[in-house]
Write a protein that holds these residues in place. Structure first.
Motif: not given
Length: 216
Positions: A28-42, A54-60, A70-76
């Motif tokens: 959806s248009a709404s979830k696409s924004l969430i996915v975009a930020i998640g991929e960018y953070l990864r 250092v990179k995020f080990v996990a991004v939910a 999850a190991k740290y640092p991580s993000a959701a």
């Protein structure tokens, strides 16, 4: 797991970067924004003094907390509240085939503009690491010397683009977190992007006509 990671979301760093819409819509248009930020953070790297990174080990994605193991640092990354749908300019863009780069016959019509509040929950285990990641995120939301803010191209949503701004950072430190050495941040972000639909619209094909008079 995050579906549809190939091709990846990318940041737009130059004003002249040409956009080519596609017919690919995975969310959806709404979830696409969430996915975009998640991929960018990864893909982000956070440099620290001495040249280490250092990179995020996990991004939910679409979850309020990282995975329990999850190991740290991580993000959701998750939506903060409601999504606002506004008027669009109803602009029409022709779509291109991903593999050939040629027009594929589709027409993409803008039907709305959405505005969404997004939360990014960051978990670290040391104060220096938390501050290093925050400094990196401040830079990441302003990656271009040519343009203010952050613009992401979303291959999972017609290859359209959305803009993001960092609004607020909250430090979360509780007695329990201190016991487990958690050092957390909550970032509030505003995302603005298009909602569009694919239609088959007639195209105007220019044609030259020459009239010949019988008079000399």
């Amino acid at each position: 797991m995050l579906e549809g990671r190939n091709p990846m979301t990318r940041a737009i760093l130059e004003r002249g970067d040409r956009q080519r819409s596609t017919a690919n819509r995975q969310y959806s248009a709404s979830k696409s924004l969430i996915v975009a930020i998640g991929e960018y953070l990864r893909e982000l790297q956070f440099p620290i003094s001495g040249g280490a990174h250092v990179k995020f080990v996990a991004v939910a994605i679409m979850k309020a907390e990282p995975e329990t193991n999850a190991k740290y640092p991580s993000a959701a990354v998750f939506p903060e509240s409601s999504v606002d749908y506004g008027q669009s300019d109803a602009a029409i863009q022709y779509t291109y085939d991903d593999s050939t780069g040629q027009l594929d016959g589709g027409s993409l019509v803008g039907v709305s503009e959405i505005k969404q509040s997004i939360s990014i929950h960051v978990w670290t285990q040391e104060e220096p690491q938390r501050d290093n990641i925050l400094a990196g995120l401040e830079d990441a939301f302003n990656p271009s010397p040519d343009m203010p803010g952050l613009i992401l191209e979303m291959p999972h949503y017609f290859n359209l683009r959305a803009s993001f701004s960092l609004d607020r950072v909250t430090y979360e430190d509780s007695p329990d977190d201190n016991t487990f050495r958690y050092r957390k941040l909550l970032l509030s972000v505003t995302g603005m992007g298009p909602m569009a639909r694919i239609h088959e619209l007639p195209r105007l094909i220019p044609r030259a006509e020459v009239e010949v008079s019988g008079q000399v």
